[in-house]
Design an enzyme around this catalytic site. Structure first.
Site, PDB file in Angstrom:
ATOM      1  N   ASP A 114       0.855  -1.188   0.000  1.00  0.00           N
ATOM      2  CA  ASP A 114       0.000   0.000   0.000  1.00  0.00           C
ATOM      3  C   ASP A 114       0.885   1.230   0.000  1.00  0.00           C
ATOM      4  O   ASP A 114       1.988   1.216   0.567  1.00  0.00           O
ATOM      5  CB  ASP A 114      -0.918   0.015   1.226  1.00  0.00           C
ATOM      6  CG  ASP A 114      -2.074  -0.965   1.105  1.00  0.00           C
ATOM      7  OD1 ASP A 114      -2.432  -1.331  -0.027  1.00  0.00           O
ATOM      8  OD2 ASP A 114      -2.626  -1.347   2.150  1.00  0.00           O
ATOM      9  N   ASP A 130      -6.609  -1.115  -5.149  1.00  0.00           N
ATOM     10  CA  ASP A 130      -7.740  -0.756  -4.278  1.00  0.00           C
ATOM     11  C   ASP A 130      -8.612   0.303  -4.944  1.00  0.00           C
ATOM     12  O   ASP A 130      -9.840   0.269  -4.834  1.00  0.00           O
ATOM     13  CB  ASP A 130      -7.246  -0.225  -2.929  1.00  0.00           C
ATOM     14  CG  ASP A 130      -6.493  -1.258  -2.120  1.00  0.00           C
ATOM     15  OD1 ASP A 130      -6.722  -2.463  -2.313  1.00  0.00           O
ATOM     16  OD2 ASP A 130      -5.662  -0.845  -1.276  1.00  0.00           O
TER      17      ASP A 130
END
Length: 154
Positions: A114, A130
């Site tokens: 991330d 995402d």
């Protein structure tokens, strides 16, 4: 034509996701934050062993099963509705791309990389895949709403 374009777009989206993650890992140290657009977006490098918002940490088997199921259903639905609306095709392409982008990380690394931190709001750190999933789900809701309002109940 759609049968050719959609897989190409899917591959390109997955490649963009994977390249963004490789760039982050190469240029930003783990847990380091670098300002990208001041007071709006920072880049960081986090290892997410869970799902969105880091829930269900270290449950890789569960994510593997869920991903295989969701991506499989999306692919089957896409193939059955290849001549469907652009909203439907866009949504399913994004959902498949996002699911596979994070799935590749889990298989390759055991976690998901991330990197996007929104500075102006207290929100979870996320990645390109995402974003695909989120936008894909929104587009799917629009597609289903449009089909419902047009009286099409496929």
């Amino acid at each position: 034509m759609r049968k050719i374009i959609i897989p190409i777009i899917t591959i390109l989206l997955i490649a963009l996701d994977q390249l963004s993650k490789l760039w982050i890992v190469k240029h930003i140290e783990l847990n380091q934050i670098k300002e990208f657009i001041p007071n709006i977006v920072s880049l960081t490098y986090l290892r997410n062993y869970g799902a969105a918002f880091s829930i269900l940490q270290n449950q890789q088997w569960l994510f593997t099963l869920i991903t295989i199921f969701v991506v499989g259903v999306a692919i089957i639905y896409l193939m059955k509705h290849i001549n469907g609306s652009y909203w439907l095709l866009i949504s399913l392409t994004l959902i498949i791309s996002g699911g596979l982008g994070n799935f590749i990380d889990r298989l390759r690394l055991g976690y998901v990389v991330d990197m996007v931190h929104l500075d102006f709001i207290n929100f979870a750190i996320f990645n390109v895949a995402d974003s695909y999933l989120t936008i894909g789900i929104i587009c799917l809701m629009i597609a289903l709403w449009k089909e419902e309002s047009n009286g099409n109940h496929n």
